[in-house]
Design an enzyme around this catalytic site. Structure first.
Site, PDB file in Angstrom:
ATOM      1  N   ASP A   1       0.793  -1.231   0.000  1.00  0.00           N
ATOM      2  CA  ASP A   1       0.000   0.000   0.000  1.00  0.00           C
ATOM      3  C   ASP A   1       0.831   1.291   0.000  1.00  0.00           C
ATOM      4  OD1 ASP A   1      -1.850  -2.002   0.266  1.00  0.00           O
ATOM      5  OD2 ASP A   1      -2.801  -1.226   2.080  1.00  0.00           O
TER       6      ASP A   1
ATOM      7  N   LYS B   1      -6.934  -4.856  -3.198  1.00  0.00           N
ATOM      8  CA  LYS B   1      -7.686  -5.362  -2.046  1.00  0.00           C
ATOM      9  C   LYS B   1      -8.596  -4.264  -1.537  1.00  0.00           C
ATOM     10  CE  LYS B   1      -3.943  -4.190   1.150  1.00  0.00           C
ATOM     11  NZ  LYS B   1      -4.697  -3.280   2.018  1.00  0.00           N
TER      12      LYS B   1
ATOM     13  N   CYS C   1      -1.818  -3.003   7.639  1.00  0.00           N
ATOM     14  CA  CYS C   1      -1.677  -3.874   6.463  1.00  0.00           C
ATOM     15  C   CYS C   1      -0.369  -4.655   6.438  1.00  0.00           C
ATOM     16  CB  CYS C   1      -1.898  -3.054   5.200  1.00  0.00           C
ATOM     17  SG  CYS C   1      -3.619  -2.487   5.094  1.00  0.00           S
TER      18      CYS C   1
HETATM   19  C1  VGL Z   1      -4.561   0.555   5.659  1.00  0.00           C
HETATM   20  C2  VGL Z   1      -6.168   1.421   7.041  1.00  0.00           C
HETATM   21  C3  VGL Z   1      -7.118   1.309   6.046  1.00  0.00           C
HETATM   22  C4  VGL Z   1      -3.129   0.172   5.465  1.00  0.00           C
HETATM   23  C5  VGL Z   1      -5.496   0.440   4.641  1.00  0.00           C
HETATM   24  O1  VGL Z   1      -2.657   0.130   4.307  1.00  0.00           O
HETATM   25  O2  VGL Z   1      -2.440  -0.110   6.485  1.00  0.00           O
HETATM   26  N1  VGL Z   1      -4.901   1.029   6.846  1.00  0.00           N
HETATM   27  N2  VGL Z   1      -6.768   0.819   4.854  1.00  0.00           N
END
Ligand code: VGL
Ligand code: ZN
Length: 204
Positions: A8, A106, A151
């Site tokens: 991410d 995702k 994540c």
């Molecule tokens: C994430 C919160 C919501 C992350 C993704 O990448 O850690 N955290 N969506």
């Protein structure tokens, strides 16, 4: 065979973004060094529809960072982030994205969140990452990116459960730490599960 799994690393998670992770912009150089040395590089991309139920904006009377019960699970509510097709969902500049062989999206189902790059939070649906890595004869997985206590943590836990030797180098991750100590707790959980948490790492 080893694989670097970049979690991410997207504009909305960098400082200044709606879900900016402190220091998230400081991990570019060490991740690029790992990109150069890895046998295989893959990335995950948080990729939510605007209607996603992890957004506080989609539940009346809630605010970001509150926890609610949602579809039978505890859910932290977030500011709107990584909406499909927006600049915020784009991969952030600075990394050498050219070496990324495959991208696993995702969080696309509006009814469930997905922190891990392997499975949704209910462990109901696979992204295909595990099968892909196994088909490429990967045995060792290095997990880097954002955020350590969400994540990265859940990806590392699933990597271990899927049988991969799993390494989390701290210099290539940053956490949210919604409550002070969350990152420490996450790292302990990951270590207890069998991952190697190291200050820094390089491919031999
Ligand atoms: C994430 C919160 C919501 C992350 C993704 O990448 O850690 N955290 N969506
Ligand atoms: Zn998300």
């Amino acid at each position: 065979m080893n694989a670097l799994v970049i979690i991410d690393y997207q504009n909305d998670f960098l400082p200044g973004g709606p879900l900016g992770v402190p220091g998230g912009d400081e991990i570019v150089d060490p991740i690029n060094r790992l990109i150069d040395g890895a046998d295989l590089v893959v990335a995950s991309q948080d990729w939510h529809p605007a209607s996603h139920g992890s957004f506080a904006s989609n539940h009346t009377g809630t605010k970001p960072f509150e926890t609610i019960e949602w579809n039978g699970m505890e859910q932290t509510l977030w500011p709107d982030h990584c909406v499909q097709g927006t600049t915020g969902a784009d991969f952030a500049a600075g990394l050498n994205w050219n070496r990324v062989e495959a991208i696993f999206r995702k969080g696309t189902d509006p009814q469930i969140d997905s922190y891990s790059a392997f499975f949704d939070n209910g462990h109901k649906r696979s992204t295909g990452l595990s099968g892909y890595l196994k088909s490429m004869n990967v045995t060792d997985v290095v997990v880097v990116g954002l955020a350590t206590d969400f994540c990265v943590k859940f990806t590392a836990l699933d990597a271990i459960a899927e049988g991969f030797r799993t390494i989390v180098p701290l210099e290539t991750c940053r956490g949210v730490d919604l409550n002070e100590g969350d990152v420490e707790t996450a790292l302990k959980e990951v270590t207890t599960a069998g991952a190697m948490v190291e200050d820094s790492f390089s491919f031999a």
